[in-house]
Design an enzyme around this catalytic site. Structure first.
Site, PDB file in Angstrom:
ATOM      1  N   LYS A  80       4.238  11.946   5.066  1.00  0.00           N
ATOM      2  CA  LYS A  80       4.426  10.538   4.702  1.00  0.00           C
ATOM      3  C   LYS A  80       5.920  10.261   4.776  1.00  0.00           C
ATOM      4  CE  LYS A  80       1.902   7.107   2.728  1.00  0.00           C
ATOM      5  NZ  LYS A  80       0.496   6.755   2.807  1.00  0.00           N
ATOM      6  N   GLY A 180      -6.423  -7.981  -1.519  1.00  0.00           N
ATOM      7  CA  GLY A 180      -5.606  -7.186  -0.587  1.00  0.00           C
ATOM      8  C   GLY A 180      -6.372  -6.887   0.689  1.00  0.00           C
ATOM      9  N   HIS A 181      -5.712  -6.161   1.584  1.00  0.00           N
ATOM     10  CA  HIS A 181      -6.334  -5.834   2.877  1.00  0.00           C
ATOM     11  C   HIS A 181      -7.652  -5.109   2.673  1.00  0.00           C
ATOM     12  CE1 HIS A 181      -2.222  -6.489   4.498  1.00  0.00           C
ATOM     13  NE2 HIS A 181      -2.940  -7.009   5.478  1.00  0.00           N
TER      14      HIS A 181
HETATM   15  P1  NAD Z   1      -2.383  -4.738   0.022  1.00  0.00           P
HETATM   16  O1  NAD Z   1      -0.923  -4.811  -0.291  1.00  0.00           O
HETATM   17  O2  NAD Z   1      -2.921  -5.532   1.161  1.00  0.00           O
HETATM   18  O3  NAD Z   1      -3.248  -5.120  -1.257  1.00  0.00           O
HETATM   19  C1  NAD Z   1      -2.863  -4.893  -2.560  1.00  0.00           C
HETATM   20  C2  NAD Z   1      -3.335  -6.061  -3.396  1.00  0.00           C
HETATM   21  O4  NAD Z   1      -3.042  -5.757  -4.759  1.00  0.00           O
HETATM   22  C3  NAD Z   1      -2.610  -7.371  -3.063  1.00  0.00           C
HETATM   23  O5  NAD Z   1      -3.543  -8.407  -2.914  1.00  0.00           O
HETATM   24  C4  NAD Z   1      -1.724  -7.589  -4.278  1.00  0.00           C
HETATM   25  O6  NAD Z   1      -1.500  -8.963  -4.565  1.00  0.00           O
HETATM   26  C5  NAD Z   1      -2.525  -6.932  -5.368  1.00  0.00           C
HETATM   27  N1  NAD Z   1      -1.757  -6.543  -6.558  1.00  0.00           N
HETATM   28  C6  NAD Z   1      -0.494  -6.098  -6.632  1.00  0.00           C
HETATM   29  N2  NAD Z   1      -0.156  -5.870  -7.913  1.00  0.00           N
HETATM   30  C7  NAD Z   1      -1.243  -6.157  -8.656  1.00  0.00           C
HETATM   31  C8  NAD Z   1      -1.519  -6.116 -10.044  1.00  0.00           C
HETATM   32  N3  NAD Z   1      -0.603  -5.737 -10.930  1.00  0.00           N
HETATM   33  N4  NAD Z   1      -2.764  -6.479 -10.467  1.00  0.00           N
HETATM   34  C9  NAD Z   1      -3.702  -6.875  -9.572  1.00  0.00           C
HETATM   35  N5  NAD Z   1      -3.479  -6.948  -8.242  1.00  0.00           N
HETATM   36  C10 NAD Z   1      -2.263  -6.580  -7.791  1.00  0.00           C
HETATM   37  O7  NAD Z   1      -2.682  -3.176   0.226  1.00  0.00           O
HETATM   38  P2  NAD Z   1      -3.968  -2.516   0.891  1.00  0.00           P
HETATM   39  O8  NAD Z   1      -3.644  -2.128   2.281  1.00  0.00           O
HETATM   40  O9  NAD Z   1      -5.172  -3.333   0.601  1.00  0.00           O
HETATM   41  O10 NAD Z   1      -4.045  -1.158   0.051  1.00  0.00           O
HETATM   42  C11 NAD Z   1      -4.437  -1.159  -1.300  1.00  0.00           C
HETATM   43  C12 NAD Z   1      -4.330   0.252  -1.864  1.00  0.00           C
HETATM   44  O11 NAD Z   1      -5.169   1.122  -1.094  1.00  0.00           O
HETATM   45  C13 NAD Z   1      -2.921   0.856  -1.785  1.00  0.00           C
HETATM   46  O12 NAD Z   1      -2.740   1.720  -2.871  1.00  0.00           O
HETATM   47  C14 NAD Z   1      -2.962   1.664  -0.492  1.00  0.00           C
HETATM   48  O13 NAD Z   1      -2.036   2.732  -0.504  1.00  0.00           O
HETATM   49  C15 NAD Z   1      -4.398   2.178  -0.540  1.00  0.00           C
HETATM   50  N6  NAD Z   1      -4.946   2.522   0.769  1.00  0.00           N
HETATM   51  C16 NAD Z   1      -5.019   1.569   1.752  1.00  0.00           C
HETATM   52  C17 NAD Z   1      -5.581   1.905   2.979  1.00  0.00           C
HETATM   53  C18 NAD Z   1      -5.715   0.890   4.085  1.00  0.00           C
HETATM   54  O14 NAD Z   1      -6.460   1.143   5.059  1.00  0.00           O
HETATM   55  N7  NAD Z   1      -5.082  -0.280   3.982  1.00  0.00           N
HETATM   56  C19 NAD Z   1      -6.026   3.208   3.218  1.00  0.00           C
HETATM   57  C20 NAD Z   1      -5.947   4.152   2.176  1.00  0.00           C
HETATM   58  C21 NAD Z   1      -5.405   3.787   0.962  1.00  0.00           C
END
Ligand code: NAD
Length: 356
Positions: A80, A180-181
């Site tokens: 990472k 989120g995504h």
């Molecule tokens: P993202 O940034 O698109 O989504 C995160 C969401 O959390 C956002 O909508 C944000 O507004 C919200 N958020 C932030 N702080 C918050 C709080 N205090 N309370 C409530 N909501 C809050 O990220 P993502 O890509 O959706 O990933 C989310 C998590 O999953 C991360 O930890 C990431 O490392 C993990 N992850 C993502 C993927 C992927 O394919 N995108 C794969 C494995 C792990």
């Protein structure tokens, strides 16, 4: 700042501290293991309070990638990188080109993708300088829908185990980071399955729209998500959210979500177990994204292969739960041990090949 003595150092094979004064790049690239192939993992850009915080983050995330990749049985290692976000305005292109030079210094030991705070466009800037990237625009695309599908399957398996229900219809699920995504794809799937949803996010307009769309309850104060009386807590936002100040607030039977490093410390797994809460190890159920990215490394990892891997992911989770049940031990510890054993086997085999 100590490195070898760092509690999360965990015999990393390589840690590169990269700086570039002209672009403002301050990055740490961590290669935890290449025993099963080149390390693959995203590049996170974040405003860290100190380089010590950045180091802790990258070491934990990098080890997590090794565990994730080996548990999904992928022919890659774990690594990472983190970039300490420059203050004020900065030139993204120059920054990520400098990051590309740092990747070249590792000679392909580590391949980077996007992560929190970075995008495929950033990775494309790095690609002007280096081949050692995955997840470019036009490649396998946004991994989030596949991550969400894997998490969905993991929630199904966890609910079946903890509540004895073979369907998610009527199951109460509290989702943190709902818009989120990953969160949004997951929420839509859960809603389709008939789950009763409680959603929290700090992005209010998006939350309102999504909740309206799927008929979910909005948790007005994002911090109140820990207090929701539900069956499942699904963290899809931040790491370290299972910690001494949140754990006693949980009123659920299952914690299963997409966020990386959900447990602030490994001991939190035992604390969840003591409270009768089943924990689905994050790096097992959120592997869908990295599984999807494999198609950028070799076209043989196509969508049929991806689907098969997601089914395996659910089966692996079941095996972890079986063993945890049988031994009366926390699921996260059982998963860590399996991951470590597999990594050791791969390292031994690699050492053997190199010596031959
Ligand atoms: P993202 O940034 O698109 O989504 C995160 C969401 O959390 C956002 O909508 C944000 O507004 C919200 N958020 C932030 N702080 C918050 C709080 N205090 N309370 C409530 N909501 C809050 O990220 P993502 O890509 O959706 O990933 C989310 C998590 O999953 C991360 O930890 C990431 O490392 C993990 N992850 C993502 C993927 C992927 O394919 N995108 C794969 C494995 C792990």
């Amino acid at each position: 700042m100590s490195v070898y003595e760092h509690p999360d150092f965990d015999s990393h094979e390589n840690v590169l501290f990269a700086t570039d004064e002209a672009s403002g790049l301050k990055a740490i690239l961590a290669v935890h293991s290449t025993a099963r192939g080149p390390a693959v993992g995203g590049c996170r850009m974040w405003t860290y309070a100190s380089s010590t915080d950045a180091l802790t983050d990258v070491l934990r995330l990098s080890q997590g990638m090794s565990f994730k990749n080996v548990m999904a049985d992928l022919p890659i290692g774990g690594g990472k990188s983190v970039i300490m976000k420059p203050d004020g305005e900065f030139d993204r292109k120059a920054l990520f080109e400098a990051f590309g030079r740092a990747l070249n210094a590792l000679n392909g030991e580590y391949m980077s993708a996007e992560d929190v705070g970075t995008s495929p466009a950033d990775i494309q800037h790095a690609h002007r300088i280096t081949q050692h990237v995955v997840g470019l625009p036009g490649g396998t695309g946004d991994p989030s829908p596949v991550t969400a599908k894997g998490v969905y399957l993991g929630i199904e398996a966890s609910v079946e185990r903890a509540l004895g229900k073979s369907s998610l219809a009527g199951v109460k699920i509290a989702v943190q980071g709902a818009t989120g995504h990953v969160g949004e794809y997951l929420v839509r799937r859960l809603a389709k399955a008939g789950a009763e949803l409680f959603l929290a996010d700090i992005r209010e307009p998006e939350l309102k729209a999504l909740a309206g769309d799927v008929g979910a309850v909005i948790v007005e104060d994002p911090d109140a998500i820990y207090d929701v009386e539900a069956d499942v807590f699904t963290p899809c936002a931040l790491g370290a959210i299972i910690n001494p100040s949140t754990i006693d607030r949980l009123k659920v039977k299952v914690v299963a979500g997409a966020a990386n490093n959900q447990l602030q410390t490994r001991e939190m797994g035992a604390e969840l177990q003591k409270r009768g809460i089943l924990y689905a190890p994050d790096y097992v159920i959120n592997a869908g994204g990295i599984i999807n990215v494999m198609g950028d490394i070799d076209p043989k990892f196509d969508s049929v292969w991806v689907e098969g891997k997601l089914v395996t992911l659910k089966a692996t989770l079941g095996e972890i739960f079986d063993l945890a049940d049988k031994e009366g031990r926390p699921a996260n510890i059982v998963a860590d041990e399996i991951a470590r054993r597999r990594l050791q086997r791969a390292a031994d085999a690699k050492g053997h090949d190199e010596a031959a």
